[in-house]
Design an enzyme around this catalytic site. Structure first.
Site, PDB file in Angstrom:
ATOM      1  CD  GLU A  30     135.748  25.340  59.604  1.00 26.16           C
ATOM      2  OE1 GLU A  30     136.796  25.926  59.479  1.00 26.16           O
ATOM      3  OE2 GLU A  30     134.942  25.144  58.646  1.00 26.16           O
TER       4      GLU A  30
ATOM      5  CG  ASP B 293     133.456  27.952  55.429  1.00 23.37           C
ATOM      6  OD1 ASP B 293     133.384  26.714  55.213  1.00 23.37           O
ATOM      7  OD2 ASP B 293     134.281  28.449  56.187  1.00 23.37           O
TER       8      ASP B 293
ATOM      9  CG  ASN C 135      98.836  23.679  81.833  1.00 24.38           C
ATOM     10  OD1 ASN C 135      98.467  24.364  80.882  1.00 24.38           O
ATOM     11  ND2 ASN C 135      99.778  22.759  81.744  1.00 24.38           N
TER      12      ASN C 135
ATOM     13  CG  ASP D 201      75.104  61.744  99.877  1.00 24.33           C
ATOM     14  OD1 ASP D 201      73.958  61.267  99.710  1.00 24.33           O
ATOM     15  OD2 ASP D 201      75.690  61.765 100.974  1.00 24.33           O
TER      16      ASP D 201
ATOM     17  CG  ASP E  96      81.019  49.073  93.224  1.00 21.20           C
ATOM     18  OD1 ASP E  96      80.932  48.782  94.449  1.00 21.20           O
ATOM     19  OD2 ASP E  96      81.281  50.209  92.803  1.00 21.20           O
TER      20      ASP E  96
ATOM     21  CG  HIS F 177     -35.058  24.362  33.004  1.00 21.00           C
ATOM     22  ND1 HIS F 177     -35.687  24.834  34.139  1.00 21.00           N
ATOM     23  CD2 HIS F 177     -34.887  25.430  32.184  1.00 21.00           C
ATOM     24  CE1 HIS F 177     -35.890  26.136  34.014  1.00 21.00           C
ATOM     25  NE2 HIS F 177     -35.410  26.519  32.825  1.00 21.00           N
TER      26      HIS F 177
ATOM     27  CG  ASP G 193     -35.970  23.013  36.924  1.00 20.25           C
ATOM     28  OD1 ASP G 193     -34.808  22.664  36.577  1.00 20.25           O
ATOM     29  OD2 ASP G 193     -36.603  23.945  36.406  1.00 20.25           O
TER      30      ASP G 193
ATOM     31  CB  SER H 160     -34.605  29.480  33.621  1.00 23.54           C
ATOM     32  OG  SER H 160     -35.879  29.366  33.080  1.00 23.54           O
TER      33      SER H 160
END
Ligand code: NAG
Ligand code: NAG
Ligand code: NAG
Ligand code: NAG
Length: 739
Positions: free
Chosen positions: A64, A118, A157, A236, A283, A533, A587, A686
Site C-alpha cells: 500500500e 497498519d 582485489n 649539521d 629516508d 756330641h 765330632d 764343648s
C-alpha cells in the site's frame, strides 16, 4: 535426576557448529503471493561472509502506497539503525517509493529488512519478494582521497579480500602493505668479501633499510676496509654533524653500535669480532651517494706462551694464532707436569677465544726413586739429593760387620749385577769373571766392562734408572765380616781357671742349651758350628726343638733374658759314630737357624780355616766358653764367658799322653794345652771354638772343643776337632741347605 545429568553431559559434548554464511538467499513478505495481514512487524537479518557486501534486489513489490510510506513499508537497515531505504507502492506507481530494479548495496556484510503494516489491507496488496547475493568488495577501489592507500604500491582485489605487491626493486614489508627498496643485503660468511650500497656506484635510492651480516667462523676477526668513494648524507647539528636521516650503522656484539655518515671514508676499521652487522638506512628525502668496502679476516691471537724452564716450546714463533699448536718438550732429565700430575706428551692449542686450551705444562726434574735396598748396607750421596736426575750415589756395606769381601782378603768379592735389566750374581776373582745364577737367556758376560771390587758410582740417568758409566748396574752384596772382633782378647796363656772375657772379644761365641750347657760357634749369619756330641746323646740325635741357641752377650744372666734363636735344622757329620763316648772322630755338627743374624759388635762370625790347615806347635790359640771353671780349687759353672790361650801341641806328644786310655787321637783332631794342665776346656765348653789368629789378619775356627781326660789334668791336653779337615763338608752342607 539421572536424565537431567545425562542431558547436561550430552549438551556439553556437542561440537560448536561451524557457521557457514549463505552467499545468497530469498526474502518475502508473509503469505506472499496472498495478501499480507494487518498489524505485521517482521524483521530479517541478513549476514554474508566477511569481505563481501550484500546486493539486495526486489523482484516484486505490491505494498500500500502512502506519503513517506507511513502506512505499510519495507525498510532496509544497516546495523538496525542506519537506513538504506524505506519502500512501498508498486512499480510505475506515482505514489509511494518503489526501489525499481536498482539493487541496494550494503557497505558491509550485514543488512536487515523490516516489514511493518497498519491495521488494514483493504486493497488486498500482496507484499514483496526480494533476493540477495553476497558480492565481493573491491577494497582496492575504495579510494578515499583523505585516507592512506591500502597498499603503498599495487593493490590486487581478491574475493573477499585484497593483496598488496611492490614495484620491481622493492619488497613488501612484514605489514603486508608497505614496500621498501630491496637491498642486495644478506649473509656473508666467506673469510673475505666485498659489499656496497645498493646500486653502487649509482646514488642510493631513498627509503632504504638494508642489512648486511658478516659472520665468519669464531676465531677469525673481521676488518672492514672502506674505499675512498664514500658519501652518506649527514646533518649539521649544534655539536657538529650527525647521522640523523641517513646512516650506515656498524654493530658488533657487546659494543655500542656506531653510525657512519659524511664525505670522509672511514678507511680501515678493525671490528675485533667474527660477526658484524651493517644497517644502511636512507629516508624518503636527501641524497647519499653510498659506500663500498672490502672486508678481510685475521685469526685471533693467543698470548705468547713464553718459555718453559728446563724445556722447549716448538715451534718457536713470535705470534700464535687460532688453530696453531705448540708442543712442549722437556730437557733430558725433566718430565712434563700438569696440574701436579705427570703427563706423557703435551700439545697446547690456541682456541678461537684467543686462549690456550690448557695452561702450559711445567718441566720438573725426574728422580730415580730410592735405589734398590741393600741388605746390610746403605747408600751414600756423592752428589745431588732426593734421588734426582744426575745424583750420584755409592753403595756401601755396613762396615765393619759387613763388606764385599766378607772380610777375607784374597777371597773373591761378590756383586749383584744387572745387565739388560736381568740380574745375576758375579764373583770377581782377579780378572776371571764367573756369572752365577744367570737367568735364561744368559746375558753376554760383560767383557770389556771393567769391574772392580771397590764400590762404583751410580748416577740417576734420564731413563730414571740408577746406572754406572757402562750402563751396567753393579750392586755389591754385603757379606758378613768374619773373625774380626772389634776388640781382641789378650793372650794370657797360663792363668788358672781362665780369664773373664771382655765384651765383644768373642762375638762368635754361642751358648747352647741341650739338656745342659754347651758351646757353639757362629760361622755365618744363619749357621752355628758345634761338636757333634752336643747333638747326639748315647748314639741318639736330639730333636732340634731341644736345642736352644743364644748369642750376643758374655753374661749368661743377661743372655737368658733374650729370646733364643729358632733352630731350623741340625746337621751332624755323617761319619760321627760315638755311642759309647769313646770314638770322638768327626765330632762336628752344624745348626741351621730359622732367621739370619744381623751382625754387630756383640755377634759376629769367625772365619773358617783354609782347607787342610796345619798349625805350628806352640802357636797360641784362644778358647772361650761358659763351661766349668775352677777357682780356689773349687769347680763351678761359670755365668760369665771365660777364656784361656792354650798352645798347639805336637800331635805325637798328644798321642803319647793318651796311651792307656780307650779314646783314640785321630788326624781329625788337634790338641792344645800345657803339660802342667791348669788351663783347659772343660765340661760345658764343648762345641766352642779354638780360635787362632791367622796370618795376623783374622781369627779362624781352627778347632771345636771336643774332649779331654779330666779338666786341667796334669800331662793331659784338650782335644779339638780339626775344622780344616771339614771345610768342604761345611761349605757343601751350608750350600745344600741354604734355601
Ligand atoms: C685497504 O684497501 C686498500 C685499497 O684497496 C689497500 O691498498 C689497503 O692495503 C687496504 N688496507 C688493508 C689494511 O687491508
Ligand atoms: C726463539 O726465537 C727467538 C727469536 O727468534 C730466539 O731469541 C730464542 O732464543 C728462540 N728460543 C728457542 C727456545 O729456540
Ligand atoms: C765417584 O765419584 C767421586 C766424586 O764425584 C769421584 O771422586 C770418584 O772418582 C768416582 N769414582 C768412580 C769410580 O767413578
Ligand atoms: C746385637 O744384635 C743382637 C741381636 O740382634 C742384639 O740383641 C744386641 O743388642 C745387639 N748389640 C749391639 C751392641 O747392638
Amino acid at each position: 535426576m539421572i536424565t537431567v545429568l545425562l542431558c547436561v553431559l550430552v549438551c556439553e559434548c556437542v561440537a560448536v557448529p561451524v557457521v557457514v554464511f549463505p552467499m545468497h538467499g530469498k526474502v518475502q513478505s508473509p503469505d506472499f503471493p496472498q495478501p499480507y495481514g494487518p498489524n505485521l512487524l517482521k524483521q530479517w537479518d541478513l549476514l554474508v561472509p566477511e569481505g563481501y557486501q550484500i546486493k539486495l534486489t526486489f523482484t516484486h513489490m505490491d505494498i500500500e502506497a502512502s506519503q513517506d510510506c507511513s502506512y505499510d513499508a519495507v525498510r532496509v537497515l544497516l546495523d538496525y539503525q542506519k537506513s538504506l531505504g524505506k519502500f512501498c507502492g508498486q512499480e510505475n506507481d506515482p505514489d509511494g517509493n518503489h526501489p525499481g530494479n536498482e539493487p541496494i548495496l550494503s557497505p558491509g556484510n550485514k543488512m536487515s529488512l523490516v516489514f511493518q503494516t497498519d491495521n488494514t489491507n483493504s486493497e488486498q496488496h500482496k507484499g514483496f519478494t526480494a533476493h540477495y547475493q553476497a558480492i565481493d568488495i573491491d577494497e582496492c577501489a575504495q579510494l578515499d582521497a583523505d585516507s592512506e592507500p591500502l597498499c603503498s604500491h599495487i593493490c590486487h582485489n581478491t574475493l573477499g579480500s585484497y593483496l598488496c605487491s611492490c614495484h620491481h626493486g622493492y619488497t613488501l614489508r612484514a605489514d603486508k602493505h608497505t614496500c621498501v627498496a630491496s637491498c642486495v643485503g644478506g649473509l656473508f660468511s666467506e673469510l673475505d668479501g666485498h659489499l656496497s650500497s645498493p646500486g653502487f656506484p649509482e646514488a642510493s635510492r631513498r627509503g632504504l633499510d638494508c642489512q648486511y651480516l658478516i659472520s665468519v667462523e669464531p676465531g677469525f676477526l673481521v676488518t672492514l676496509n672502506f674505499t675512498s668513494d664514500f658519501q652518506i648524507e649527514s646533518t649539521d647539528v649544534e655539536e657538529g654533524s650527525s647521522c640523523l636521516y641517513h646512516w650506515l650503522q656498524v654493530t658488533v656484539p657487546d659494543k655500542e653500535p656506531e653510525k657512519l655518515c659524511g664525505d670522509q671514508s672511514p678507511g680501515v676499521k678493525a671490528t675485533h669480532s667474527h660477526s658484524v652487522t651493517l644497517d644502511y638506512h636512507t629516508d624518503t628525502e636527501g641524497s647519499s651517494h653510498g659506500w663500498s668496502l672490502h672486508y678481510s679476516t685475521q685469526r685471533v691471537s693467543c698470548p705468547h706462551p713464553g718459555s718453559v724452564t728446563n724445556g722447549r716450546v716448538t715451534p718457536n714463533w713470535t705470534q700464535y694464532s687460532y688453530k696453531d699448536y705448540i708442543h712442549i718438550r722437556c730437557d733430558q732429565g725433566y718430565k712434563l707436569m700438569m696440574y701436579g700430575q705427570e703427563i706423557k706428551s703435551s700439545v697446547v692449542r690456541c682456541q678461537s677465544n684467543g686462549k690456550w686450551h690448557v695452561p702450559l705444562p711445567q718441566c720438573q726434574i725426574i728422580d730415580c726413586g730410592p735405589p734398590g735396598g741393600l741388605l746390610n748396607g746403605g747408600i751414600t750421596f756423592i752428589s745431588g739429593s732426593d734421588n734426582q736426575y744426575l745424583s750420584v750415589i755409592k753403595y756401601h756395606c755396613d762396615e765393619p760387620f759387613y763388606s764385599q769381601f766378607g772380610g777375607v782378603e784374597g777371597e773373591p768379592c761378590v756383586f749383584s749385577i744387572t745387565i739388560n735389566e736381568k740380574q745375576c750374581s758375579v764373583f770377581i776373582d782377579f780378572s776371571v769373571i764367573v756369572l752365577l745364577n744367570v737367568p735364561p737367556p744368559p746375558p753376554p758376560p760383560p767383557f770389556g766392562v771393567s769391574l772392580s771390587c771397590s764400590p762404583v758410582n751410580l748416577t740417576c740417568a734420564a731413563d730414571r734408572k740408577w746406572r754406572n758409566k757402562n750402563d751396567v748396574l753393579v750392586v755389591p752384596i754385603c757379606l758378613p765380616v768374619c773373625g774380626k772382633p772389634i776388640k781382641r782378647a789378650g793372650q794370657f796363656g797360663r792363668i788358672l781357671g781362665g780369664n773373664l772375657a771382655l765384651p765383644d772379644t768373642f762375638p762368635w761365641q754361642v751358648l747352647l742349651g741341650v739338656n745342659g750347657r754347651g758351646g757353639g760357634i757362629v760361622i755365618s749369619d744363619r749357621w752355628i758350628m758345634t761338636a757333634a756330641h752336643n747333638l747326639v746323646h748315647n748314639g741318639v740325635p736330639v730333636d732340634k726343638d731341644q736345642v736352644i741357641v743364644r748369642a750376643g752377650n758374655n753374661d749368661v744372666a743377661e743372655l737368658i733374658k733374650e729370646e733364643p734363636a729358632s733352630v731350623a735344622s741340625l746337621h751332624v757329620h755323617p761319619r760321627y759314630n760315638n755311642p759309647n763316648s769313646v770314638n770322638y772322630d768327626n765330632d762336628i755338627a752344624l745348626i741351621k737357624l730359622q732367621n739370619r743374624f744381623t751382625f754387630n759388635s756383640s755377634i759376629m762370625p769367625i772365619c773358617l780355616p783354609p782347607e787342610g790347615a796345619t798349625y805350628e806347635t806352640g802357636l797360641l790359640g784362644l778358647v772361650s766358653g761358659f763351661g766349668v771353671t775352677e777357682k780356689d780349687g773349687q769347680s763351678f759353672i761359670s755365668n760369665k764367658l771365660m777364656y784361656f790361650s792354650p798352645p798347639v801341641v805336637d800331635q805325637e806328644v798328644c798321642r803319647a799322653s793318651l796311651v792307656g786310655h780307650r779314646q783314640q787321637l785321630t788326624d781329625n783332631m788337634i790338641c792344645a794345652g800345657t803339660p802342667e794342665g791348669r788351663s783347659d776346656a772343660c765340661q760345658g765348653d764343648s762345641g766352642s771354638a779354638l780360635a787362632i789368629h791367622h796370618q795376623g789378619r783374622h781369627y779362624i775356627a781352627a778347632g771345636i772343643v771336643s774332649w779331654g781326660i779330666n779338666c786341667n789334668a796334669r800331662g793331659k791336653y784338650g782335644v779339638y776337632t780339626r775344622v780344616g779337615n771339614y771345610v768342604d763338608w761345611i761349605k757343601k752342607t751350608m750350600a745344600d741347605n741354604d734355601a
